[in-house]
Design an enzyme around this catalytic site. Sequence first.
Site, mmCIF file in Angstrom:
data_model
loop_
_atom_site.group_PDB
_atom_site.id
_atom_site.type_symbol
_atom_site.label_atom_id
_atom_site.label_comp_id
_atom_site.label_asym_id
_atom_site.label_seq_id
_atom_site.Cartn_x
_atom_site.Cartn_y
_atom_site.Cartn_z
ATOM 1 N N SER A 218 26.826 12.899 -50.805
ATOM 2 C CA SER A 218 26.977 12.862 -49.349
ATOM 3 C C SER A 218 28.323 12.236 -49.024
ATOM 4 C CB SER A 218 25.847 12.025 -48.741
ATOM 5 O OG SER A 218 26.067 11.855 -47.357
ATOM 6 N N ALA A 219 29.004 12.772 -47.995
ATOM 7 C CA ALA A 219 30.361 12.293 -47.699
ATOM 8 C C ALA A 219 30.391 10.936 -46.995
ATOM 9 C CB ALA A 219 31.107 13.330 -46.842
ATOM 10 N N HIS A 220 29.421 10.700 -46.095
ATOM 11 C CA HIS A 220 29.578 9.517 -45.233
ATOM 12 C C HIS A 220 29.330 8.183 -45.932
ATOM 13 C CE1 HIS A 220 25.410 8.245 -44.006
ATOM 14 N NE2 HIS A 220 25.111 9.459 -44.416
ATOM 15 N N CYS B 146 17.044 3.117 -43.129
ATOM 16 C CA CYS B 146 16.006 4.100 -42.856
ATOM 17 C C CYS B 146 14.678 3.434 -42.559
ATOM 18 C CB CYS B 146 15.814 5.026 -44.052
ATOM 19 S SG CYS B 146 17.346 5.739 -44.580
ATOM 20 N N THR C 257 27.320 29.219 -41.116
ATOM 21 C CA THR C 257 28.783 29.153 -41.106
ATOM 22 C C THR C 257 29.236 27.812 -41.661
ATOM 23 O OG1 THR C 257 28.833 30.621 -39.213
ATOM 24 C CG2 THR C 257 30.828 29.325 -39.630
ATOM 25 N N ASN D 115 19.635 2.695 -53.022
ATOM 26 C CA ASN D 115 20.354 2.332 -51.794
ATOM 27 C C ASN D 115 19.978 0.947 -51.268
ATOM 28 O OD1 ASN D 115 18.059 4.278 -51.554
ATOM 29 N ND2 ASN D 115 18.087 3.548 -49.441
HETATM 30 C C1 LIG Z 1 22.231 7.879 -47.452
HETATM 31 C C2 LIG Z 1 21.417 8.384 -48.594
HETATM 32 C C3 LIG Z 1 20.841 9.653 -48.557
HETATM 33 C C4 LIG Z 1 20.903 10.540 -47.336
HETATM 34 O O1 LIG Z 1 22.169 11.098 -47.172
HETATM 35 P P1 LIG Z 1 22.563 11.715 -45.734
HETATM 36 O O2 LIG Z 1 23.877 12.353 -45.975
HETATM 37 O O3 LIG Z 1 22.622 10.553 -44.798
HETATM 38 O O4 LIG Z 1 21.499 12.678 -45.376
HETATM 39 C C5 LIG Z 1 20.130 10.084 -49.646
HETATM 40 N N1 LIG Z 1 20.013 9.313 -50.733
HETATM 41 C C6 LIG Z 1 20.555 8.084 -50.811
HETATM 42 C C7 LIG Z 1 20.390 7.297 -52.051
HETATM 43 C C8 LIG Z 1 21.265 7.576 -49.739
HETATM 44 O O5 LIG Z 1 21.772 6.360 -49.817
#
Ligand SMILES: *Cc1c(COP(=O)(O)O)cnc(C)c1O
Length: 392
Positions: free
Chosen positions: A197-199, A322, A235, A149
């Site tokens: 992860s969706a976001h 982070c 849920t 990341n």
């Molecule tokens: C953003 C990220 C996560 C964490 O995902 P969240 O959905 O925000 O908890 C984990 N691993 C990597 C490599 C990321 O970039």
Amino acid sequence: MIYLDHAATTPVRPEVLEAMHPYFLERFGNASSLHASGLEARKAIEGARELIARVIGAAPQEVVFTSGGTESDNMAVRGVLHNNCDQHDHVITSMIEHPAVLETCQAIEKLGHEVTYVPVDGEGRVNPSDVERAIKDNTRLISIMHANNEIGSIQPIAEIGAIAAAHNVYMHTDAVQSVGKIPVNVNDLNVNMLSLSAHKIYGPKGIGCLYVRKGTPLRPLVFGGGHERGLRSGTENVPGIVGLSKATQCAMADFSDNTRIQSLRDILIDTVLHEIADTRLNGGREHRLPNNANFSFSYIEGESLVLRLNAKGVAASTGSACSSKKLEPSHVLLAIGLDPVDAHGSLRLTLGRGTTHADIEYVCEILPSIVDELRQMSPLYACKEDVYRQPE
Ligand SMILES: *Cc1c(COP(=O)(O)O)cnc(C)c1O
């Protein structure tokens, strides 16, 4: 605002929001209910599961919905370890994992398990033979991220996965940053578990999934009503699940946009390295996510750079979102060999589907003078000038 922080999060696509919308309103049912409203929710969840599974080459039953990347990583690492006090497992991970994996590994060490953190090379890549050499009789799991990341380095997961399989060790990869940008297929990658992860792919926050290959002995972290085949009670987040599925489909439909993004990214890297002295690109040019640029500018602090950019309408990041609140230098930059001072002067620019050529031109135009101004104020830079003056 020019948003160049897509590795931190992304805006929800209008199509994704539209797909989710009915599941907040007229289709609000609990998927465990037996009436029509519940059945509708159940149908939506199972449809989403099937679509996501198809994209990553999995069977629908192998997809477990979670609250996101962090929970998926926690579940993968903790869930395969033996739970009895006298059996101590060994886990292999890398020094540049996301905190969701690294902190989990530190937590399991406190429980008596053993962890090996393999190093990376100067470009931020793990050497598969280092992983193989670290395997011991009690090695239970290898968890290495697909793409980083902070510096965007892409790991040889298929190769490491094959090594894991040959030694009967479970293999997990965090594919949160890679999905949608490079091919992600659980069979090609030889993994037992994979986090999404969706976001990070224009979906909503607070939803993700863990792929769990059939036969992987995973224990749940969250207990309750037995949802998700008992692996993750609670849920179901129906709108979130629908949003994750839609975001995944859209990412696949738009996959070719990565070529455009990569060429903009390359202009950015070439211009910055050419225009600004004492600058390095963190991570190699090969095996790198198409949207990632990460620079270190000697003598200045990343935080001041990010604030100056923000004042000029550019959203960027230092290291990773982070770690930016801590003042310690990024563990990733230290692992690729930067000294702590240079690691402090790092800037991450991550492009996305909304990034235009004009955006990159603007950043290339303002960045050199911002760096120059900050250097003029920097005591470190003044010392450097002194060093150069000495011979006279
Ligand atoms: C953003 C990220 C996560 C964490 O995902 P969240 O959905 O925000 O908890 C984990 N691993 C990597 C490599 C990321 O970039």
